[in-house]
Design a protein around this motif. Sequence first.
Motif, PDB file in Angstrom:
ATOM      1  N   LYS A   1       1.467  -1.630 -19.081  1.00 24.20           N
ATOM      2  CA  LYS A   1       0.490  -1.828 -18.017  1.00 24.20           C
ATOM      3  C   LYS A   1      -0.016  -3.262 -18.032  1.00 24.20           C
ATOM      4  O   LYS A   1      -0.253  -3.836 -19.085  1.00 24.20           O
ATOM      5  CB  LYS A   1      -0.680  -0.860 -18.179  1.00 24.20           C
ATOM      6  CG  LYS A   1      -0.306   0.605 -17.955  1.00 24.20           C
ATOM      7  CD  LYS A   1      -1.525   1.487 -18.051  1.00 24.20           C
ATOM      8  CE  LYS A   1      -1.161   2.944 -17.791  1.00 24.20           C
ATOM      9  NZ  LYS A   1      -2.354   3.824 -17.894  1.00 24.20           N
TER      10      LYS A   1
ATOM     11  N   ASP B   1      -3.004  -5.730 -16.478  1.00 24.13           N
ATOM     12  CA  ASP B   1      -4.259  -5.790 -15.738  1.00 24.13           C
ATOM     13  C   ASP B   1      -4.099  -6.699 -14.536  1.00 24.13           C
ATOM     14  O   ASP B   1      -3.594  -7.810 -14.644  1.00 24.13           O
ATOM     15  CB  ASP B   1      -5.382  -6.323 -16.634  1.00 24.13           C
ATOM     16  CG  ASP B   1      -5.755  -5.329 -17.723  1.00 24.13           C
ATOM     17  OD1 ASP B   1      -5.540  -4.121 -17.508  1.00 24.13           O
ATOM     18  OD2 ASP B   1      -6.247  -5.772 -18.771  1.00 24.13           O
ATOM     19  N   ARG B   2      -4.525  -6.217 -13.364  1.00 22.16           N
ATOM     20  CA  ARG B   2      -4.413  -6.987 -12.133  1.00 22.16           C
ATOM     21  C   ARG B   2      -5.767  -7.050 -11.458  1.00 22.16           C
ATOM     22  O   ARG B   2      -6.553  -6.106 -11.537  1.00 22.16           O
ATOM     23  CB  ARG B   2      -3.411  -6.341 -11.155  1.00 22.16           C
ATOM     24  CG  ARG B   2      -1.953  -6.442 -11.552  1.00 22.16           C
ATOM     25  CD  ARG B   2      -1.115  -5.690 -10.532  1.00 22.16           C
ATOM     26  NE  ARG B   2       0.312  -5.801 -10.792  1.00 22.16           N
ATOM     27  CZ  ARG B   2       1.098  -6.736 -10.283  1.00 22.16           C
ATOM     28  NH1 ARG B   2       0.571  -7.656  -9.499  1.00 22.16           N
ATOM     29  NH2 ARG B   2       2.380  -6.767 -10.551  1.00 22.16           N
TER      30      ARG B   2
ATOM     31  N   ASN C   1      -7.824  -6.530  -8.351  1.00 22.30           N
ATOM     32  CA  ASN C   1      -7.600  -5.642  -7.215  1.00 22.30           C
ATOM     33  C   ASN C   1      -7.348  -6.398  -5.926  1.00 22.30           C
ATOM     34  O   ASN C   1      -6.449  -6.052  -5.147  1.00 22.30           O
ATOM     35  CB  ASN C   1      -8.811  -4.709  -7.039  1.00 22.30           C
ATOM     36  CG  ASN C   1      -8.877  -3.637  -8.108  1.00 22.30           C
ATOM     37  OD1 ASN C   1      -7.906  -3.434  -8.839  1.00 22.30           O
ATOM     38  ND2 ASN C   1     -10.006  -2.965  -8.213  1.00 22.30           N
TER      39      ASN C   1
ATOM     40  N   THR D   1      -3.862  -8.035  -5.979  1.00 22.06           N
ATOM     41  CA  THR D   1      -2.787  -7.062  -5.800  1.00 22.06           C
ATOM     42  C   THR D   1      -2.711  -6.591  -4.354  1.00 22.06           C
ATOM     43  O   THR D   1      -1.622  -6.463  -3.781  1.00 22.06           O
ATOM     44  CB  THR D   1      -3.006  -5.856  -6.728  1.00 22.06           C
ATOM     45  OG1 THR D   1      -3.039  -6.314  -8.080  1.00 22.06           O
ATOM     46  CG2 THR D   1      -1.869  -4.848  -6.582  1.00 22.06           C
ATOM     47  N   ARG D   2      -3.852  -6.320  -3.751  1.00 20.92           N
ATOM     48  CA  ARG D   2      -3.858  -5.890  -2.356  1.00 20.92           C
ATOM     49  C   ARG D   2      -3.270  -6.971  -1.450  1.00 20.92           C
ATOM     50  O   ARG D   2      -2.490  -6.676  -0.530  1.00 20.92           O
ATOM     51  CB  ARG D   2      -5.290  -5.555  -1.915  1.00 20.92           C
ATOM     52  CG  ARG D   2      -5.370  -4.904  -0.540  1.00 20.92           C
ATOM     53  CD  ARG D   2      -6.811  -4.511  -0.209  1.00 20.92           C
ATOM     54  NE  ARG D   2      -6.880  -3.680   0.973  1.00 20.92           N
ATOM     55  CZ  ARG D   2      -6.896  -4.153   2.224  1.00 20.92           C
ATOM     56  NH1 ARG D   2      -6.856  -5.472   2.426  1.00 20.92           N
ATOM     57  NH2 ARG D   2      -6.957  -3.330   3.251  1.00 20.92           N
TER      58      ARG D   2
ATOM     59  N   VAL E   1       4.117  -3.046  -8.513  1.00 21.93           N
ATOM     60  CA  VAL E   1       2.959  -2.161  -8.609  1.00 21.93           C
ATOM     61  C   VAL E   1       3.450  -0.724  -8.762  1.00 21.93           C
ATOM     62  O   VAL E   1       4.324  -0.291  -8.006  1.00 21.93           O
ATOM     63  CB  VAL E   1       2.075  -2.276  -7.348  1.00 21.93           C
ATOM     64  CG1 VAL E   1       0.931  -1.282  -7.388  1.00 21.93           C
ATOM     65  CG2 VAL E   1       1.541  -3.692  -7.217  1.00 21.93           C
TER      66      VAL E   1
ATOM     67  N   GLY F   1       1.827   5.178  -8.138  1.00 21.20           N
ATOM     68  CA  GLY F   1       0.546   5.866  -8.162  1.00 21.20           C
ATOM     69  C   GLY F   1      -0.621   4.957  -7.833  1.00 21.20           C
ATOM     70  O   GLY F   1      -1.646   5.401  -7.322  1.00 21.20           O
ATOM     71  N   SER F   2      -0.440   3.666  -8.117  1.00 22.23           N
ATOM     72  CA  SER F   2      -1.520   2.718  -7.864  1.00 22.23           C
ATOM     73  C   SER F   2      -1.629   2.336  -6.397  1.00 22.23           C
ATOM     74  O   SER F   2      -2.670   1.833  -5.962  1.00 22.23           O
ATOM     75  CB  SER F   2      -1.310   1.447  -8.696  1.00 22.23           C
ATOM     76  OG  SER F   2      -1.322   1.740 -10.069  1.00 22.23           O
TER      77      SER F   2
ATOM     78  N   TYR G   1      -2.008   4.071  -3.795  1.00 21.97           N
ATOM     79  CA  TYR G   1      -3.035   4.811  -3.066  1.00 21.97           C
ATOM     80  C   TYR G   1      -4.442   4.425  -3.496  1.00 21.97           C
ATOM     81  O   TYR G   1      -5.421   4.896  -2.908  1.00 21.97           O
ATOM     82  CB  TYR G   1      -2.775   6.310  -3.215  1.00 21.97           C
ATOM     83  CG  TYR G   1      -1.448   6.697  -2.605  1.00 21.97           C
ATOM     84  CD1 TYR G   1      -1.312   6.806  -1.221  1.00 21.97           C
ATOM     85  CD2 TYR G   1      -0.325   6.888  -3.395  1.00 21.97           C
ATOM     86  CE1 TYR G   1      -0.087   7.122  -0.638  1.00 21.97           C
ATOM     87  CE2 TYR G   1       0.913   7.204  -2.825  1.00 21.97           C
ATOM     88  CZ  TYR G   1       1.015   7.321  -1.451  1.00 21.97           C
ATOM     89  OH  TYR G   1       2.229   7.618  -0.871  1.00 21.97           O
ATOM     90  N   HIS G   2      -4.530   3.563  -4.474  1.00 23.00           N
ATOM     91  CA  HIS G   2      -5.823   2.960  -4.798  1.00 23.00           C
ATOM     92  C   HIS G   2      -6.204   1.933  -3.736  1.00 23.00           C
ATOM     93  O   HIS G   2      -7.389   1.702  -3.475  1.00 23.00           O
ATOM     94  CB  HIS G   2      -5.758   2.291  -6.174  1.00 23.00           C
ATOM     95  CG  HIS G   2      -6.966   1.482  -6.512  1.00 23.00           C
ATOM     96  ND1 HIS G   2      -8.191   2.048  -6.832  1.00 23.00           N
ATOM     97  CD2 HIS G   2      -7.161   0.140  -6.560  1.00 23.00           C
ATOM     98  CE1 HIS G   2      -9.068   1.096  -7.069  1.00 23.00           C
ATOM     99  NE2 HIS G   2      -8.478  -0.074  -6.917  1.00 23.00           N
ATOM    100  N   TYR G   3      -5.182   1.335  -3.114  1.00 23.25           N
ATOM    101  CA  TYR G   3      -5.409   0.276  -2.126  1.00 23.25           C
ATOM    102  C   TYR G   3      -5.316   0.787  -0.692  1.00 23.25           C
ATOM    103  O   TYR G   3      -6.013   0.287   0.192  1.00 23.25           O
ATOM    104  CB  TYR G   3      -4.387  -0.840  -2.339  1.00 23.25           C
ATOM    105  CG  TYR G   3      -4.435  -1.431  -3.728  1.00 23.25           C
ATOM    106  CD1 TYR G   3      -5.443  -2.313  -4.097  1.00 23.25           C
ATOM    107  CD2 TYR G   3      -3.496  -1.082  -4.687  1.00 23.25           C
ATOM    108  CE1 TYR G   3      -5.502  -2.840  -5.374  1.00 23.25           C
ATOM    109  CE2 TYR G   3      -3.545  -1.610  -5.969  1.00 23.25           C
ATOM    110  CZ  TYR G   3      -4.558  -2.483  -6.304  1.00 23.25           C
ATOM    111  OH  TYR G   3      -4.623  -2.998  -7.576  1.00 23.25           O
TER     112      TYR G   3
END
Length: 210
Positions: A15, A17-18, A20, A23-24, A54, A57-58, A60-62
């Motif tokens: 993993k 760390d990004r 947010n 990344t978006r 990415v 699963g991540s 759908y965080h964005y």
Amino acid sequence: MTAPSPQPRRGRPPKVDRDNRETREALLHCGMRLLTEQGFLVTGIDAVLKQVGVPKGSFYHYFASKEAFGRAVLERYADYFAAKLDRWLLDPSRPPLARLQDFVADACAGMARHGYRRGCLVGNLGQEVTQLPAGFREQLEEVLCDWQTRLAACLRAAQQDGSLAATVDCDELAAFFWIGWEGAVLRARLVQSDVPLQTFIRGFLALLPR
């Protein structure tokens, strides 16, 4: 005695760390590139995630869904293109109609730089609109109307300097330009040449009432 650090599972990347926001932005940038090349329907989320690095699963965080992602990409493209239009069409150092020619020259250079793989994202989505979620139709029309408003202001400046007849309906003329321009971009991708763009702008300018 300090316990050993847990080892990452074999076959899975560690993993990272990004930020947010970063990344978006990377997802939106990748989405703009892919959607200008191949449209929305054939662009899979997996392809975007793979290029950005990415985990699925991540995503759908964005974005809540692929539709939400597509609409965010369209919004970002609209902002990008509006800034481009302002850069060319509001240039006070150039006569108004020359500004429009400068915009076309920049578009020709951009399409050539990308090997005519990329078109207009709005045009691409417009061709798919009957198969897209209903919200796209209204959003696409809003973007096109915004472009028309920006061009109409440039044409009114041409009326003020006498290079365009005062009797011309600049709003209608701007709408006419974008209808023809999207077709010219499509043809340029087809023939892999800027000839259709050059043909269109020559015809548009030649038909303007002076």
